[in-house]
Design an enzyme around this catalytic site. Sequence first.
Site, PDB file in Angstrom:
ATOM      1  N   ASP A 127       3.328  12.386  -6.435  1.00 29.41           N
ATOM      2  CA  ASP A 127       4.620  11.718  -6.379  1.00 29.41           C
ATOM      3  C   ASP A 127       4.615  10.525  -7.336  1.00 29.41           C
ATOM      4  O   ASP A 127       3.753   9.647  -7.225  1.00 29.41           O
ATOM      5  CB  ASP A 127       4.888  11.250  -4.948  1.00 29.41           C
ATOM      6  N   HIS A 147      14.883   1.710  -8.922  1.00 28.67           N
ATOM      7  CA  HIS A 147      14.229   1.803  -7.611  1.00 28.67           C
ATOM      8  C   HIS A 147      13.040   0.846  -7.521  1.00 28.67           C
ATOM      9  O   HIS A 147      12.851   0.168  -6.504  1.00 28.67           O
ATOM     10  CB  HIS A 147      13.757   3.239  -7.342  1.00 28.67           C
ATOM     11  N   GLU A 184      13.578   9.689   0.685  1.00 26.19           N
ATOM     12  CA  GLU A 184      13.596   9.386  -0.743  1.00 26.19           C
ATOM     13  C   GLU A 184      14.125  10.625  -1.456  1.00 26.19           C
ATOM     14  O   GLU A 184      13.535  11.703  -1.345  1.00 26.19           O
ATOM     15  CB  GLU A 184      12.202   9.008  -1.257  1.00 26.19           C
ATOM     16  N   ARG A 236       8.688   3.510   6.735  1.00 23.53           N
ATOM     17  CA  ARG A 236       8.471   2.250   6.012  1.00 23.53           C
ATOM     18  C   ARG A 236       7.574   1.277   6.762  1.00 23.53           C
ATOM     19  O   ARG A 236       6.857   0.485   6.152  1.00 23.53           O
ATOM     20  CB  ARG A 236       9.811   1.577   5.728  1.00 23.53           C
ATOM     21  N   GLN A 240       4.030   2.530   6.448  1.00 30.24           N
ATOM     22  CA  GLN A 240       3.632   2.365   5.052  1.00 30.24           C
ATOM     23  C   GLN A 240       3.312   0.900   4.726  1.00 30.24           C
ATOM     24  O   GLN A 240       2.321   0.611   4.033  1.00 30.24           O
ATOM     25  CB  GLN A 240       4.783   2.868   4.162  1.00 30.24           C
TER      26      GLN A 240
END
Lengths: 401, 401
Positions: free
Chosen positions: B117, B124, B190, B228, B231
Amino acid sequence: MTWLDLPENTPFGLDNLPYGVFSVAGAPERRVGVPVGDQVLDLTAAAAGTAAAFAPLLTGGVLNPLLAAGPPTWREVRESVREWLTEPRYADQLRPHLVPLAEVTTHLAFDVADYVDFYSSEQHALNAGAIFRPDATELPPNWKHLPIAYHGRAGTVVASGTPVVRPHGQRKPRGADAPTFGPSRRLDIEAEVGFVVGVPSTPGTAVSTEDFAAHVFGVCLVNDWSARDLQAWESQPLGPFLGKSFATSVSPWIVPLAALEHARVAGPRQDPVPLDYLRTSEKWGLDLTLEIRLNGHLVSSPPFATQYWTAPQQLAHLTVNGASLRTGDLFASGTVTGPERDQRGSLLELSWGGREPFALPGGLTRTFLEDGDEVAISASAPGPGGTRIGFGEVRAAVVPG
Amino acid sequence: MTWLDLPENTPFGLDNLPYGVFSVAGAPERRVGVPVGDQVLDLTAAAAGTAAAFAPLLTGGVLNPLLAAGPPTWREVRESVREWLTEPRYADQLRPHLVPLAEVTTHLAFDVADYVDFYSSEQHALNAGAIFRPDATELPPNWKHLPIAYHGRAGTVVASGTPVVRPHGQRKPRGADAPTFGPSRRLDIEAEVGFVVGVPSTPGTAVSTEDFAAHVFGVCLVNDWSARDLQAWESQPLGPFLGKSFATSVSPWIVPLAALEHARVAGPRQDPVPLDYLRTSEKWGLDLTLEIRLNGHLVSSPPFATQYWTAPQQLAHLTVNGASLRTGDLFASGTVTGPERDQRGSLLELSWGGREPFALPGGLTRTFLEDGDEVAISASAPGPGGTRIGFGEVRAAVVPG
C-alpha cells in the site's frame, strides 16, 4: 534404540525429527525429508512404501499439505517416523530411502502465505533506540503493552543457500540536502526465530494464546537481511519497506513444537501485566541458543529464552483484530539479542551503528557486510537426557548487485 | 457495432471489458467473466466453446493463469472477446453464455501474492499530517523523493460484499496512563486504486518505469479499511499493523490497462526532479474519478489524476532493491484525496480527525463508521468518443465484532 548408526551428539537425533524439502542430483523432484544423524529419510518415499494414510500429504514438494492437516496428523506422522527408525523390522524397507545429508539440496520447505516480523527482544529494542537516538534511553511507549510487528514481503522469503544480492536504493547521508542512489553501504543481518503456521483460523475471530499449539506447526531460523541506510531514510512514517523486502532467508528444517518440550521455559516477568488477551498460563519461552557465524567465524551467540514477548503472545496479538491465519504464514521473533556484547543479533549492534568495528580472525574487522561475506545462523535447544536439538543453518553469501 | 442490446451509457461497454470471477445460484463452480452492459459473458465457457487457444487459462476459478500469460495473450483474449461480441455470426453461439449481471455472485478475482500500500496523494499526506500534528504543515522529508509504502496483509484481502467485522484491539485515549482494549471506535475507510501484477520479475533485478505495462495487467478499486485508534497507538516505530490487517476489500472487475488508454494524462509536475529510476517518459497519470457512498449517499468524489506518484513510479520503486514480483501482487495507491472538501478519500479527512462531523441525509451525521454502515466505492474514467469506462463497486457493510 535405533537400527540406524547415529553419530554421537548429532543435532538430528530421534528426539528432533524436523521436516524439510529436498532433492538429489539427477532426480530434481522435490520430496519431504527428515534429517536423522548424517542422513535424510525420504519421507515421501517411505510413507508411500509403507502405505501410510498420510502419504498423500507428502507428495506436493512442499510441507503445506502436512502443515494444514493439524495436530493429530502431526503426531501420527512423528510417531510413525520414530517407529520406523527404531523397530528393526523396518530397517530393510527404510534403508533405501535414506540419503546422505551431504548429498541433498534443500529447498524452501513451505509456500509462505503472509510474513510478519516482530520486534520482541527488549535488549535489541534498547540497543536500536540508543544507536539511532543517542539521547533516548527508553523503549517506545507502546513496547511493553503489545508485541510490535510489521508485515514483510512473503514473495522474497528464500531458501537457505540462495545468494543475497546487495540491494540498491535511496539513502540520505547525514547533513546531505538530498538522497543519493546506489548499493546499500550498511547491509546487515538480523538473527531471528520463525514460527510456521499450519492450521488456518476463521476470519473475524481472534486466536487465544492457549490455542497456539493448535495452529503453529514448528520453528525455523530466519535471517531478516536489512539495508540500514535504505531503512533509515524510508521508514517514517510507515515503517521499513525496501530496507527489508529484498530477501529474508529461512533454515531448511522446520522443528516441530513436539521436539521442543524440553526447551520450554518461563519467559521474563512482564511489567506492566499485559492485557487479558496477551496472558498465558503455559510456559512458552524457548531456551534456544543461536550462533551467528561470519565467514565461518563465530561472532555472536544470542539467547532466545530472554525474549520479552513469547510466540503465543505474538500469535494472539496478530489475530486479535480478527485477521485470519493461513497455512504457511510465517511470523518471526525480531532480532534476538542478549545482554552481553557477544549476544547481539545484528551487525548494527555488534558494531554499535558502525562506530565500533568488531574483529574477525586475520586482523580483519567489520562494521556491515562486504560483498562475498557469508553469514550462517544456527541454533540448538535442550532435548531429553542432556541431548541437544539442532536447527540446521540458514546460510547465504552476499553478492554485488 | 454489436449484436448485443447494450443499455445507453453503460459502464461496461465494448471498450471496457474488464475481467472477474463469478458463480451463479445452483452452479457454484467459479468461472471467469466479462461484464458487458447488464450481462456477464461466461468467458470460461465461451473460450471452451470456441476452442480458443487460451481456454485452458480460464478454467481455474481465478484470473492468475491469465495474469501470468503476459501482454500478447492479454491482447489476444481482449481482441477475441470484442470479435465475439461484435460479429453477428457469433451471436447464437455466445448467447447461452451471457448471464444477467444481477444474478451473478462475484468472488475475489485473483489469488493475492503480496499486497503493498502506497501513500502517494499529496493532499492526503498533507491532511493526515495536519490532523495528527496540528503544528506540522509539511510533508515528511522523504515524501517527494520516493513513493512511501508498506506491506499489508495479503491473506485478508477480501472480495467486495464480504462483511467487515469491526476489529478489536488496543487503543490509548489521549492523556490515559495505559491502553484499553475493545472494539475500534474510529473505524475508517480509504478509497484507493489498486494495480494487479501479471508477469513476475527476476529476483535481484529492478523493473524500470518503462516496463510497467509488461508486468501490470490491470486496475481495480480498493477499500483499505483502517482502525485509526489501533493504528495511532501501534504504529511507532514500525508502521501500521493491526490497524489495517483485519480487512482490505477489492472491486470484482479488473479493468485491463488497454481499456484505460483514453484516461492517461500527465501526472503533476514533480519538484524536486526524482532520481533517474523514478523518471518516466510516458504519461501514466490516470484520470479516474472515484465516488464514495455511505449508506447510499454520495459523500466524496476523489480525483485520481492529481496523484503525485504514478503507478509506474511505484512499481519501479517497489523493485529497485531487487525485490521480485509474483503473479497476483497487488499494489494500491494509498488514499486518493483531492484539494476540495468533497474530494477527501477517508472519513478521517471528511470529519477532520473526528472533530467536524459531516452530514448525511435525514439529519444524520458521521465522524467514523457505525455498525451496519455500508460503504461503496466506484469509479469511472474517460473512454473513446465521450463514453465512460466503469469500474464496478467495492462495497461492504460493517458488522459488530
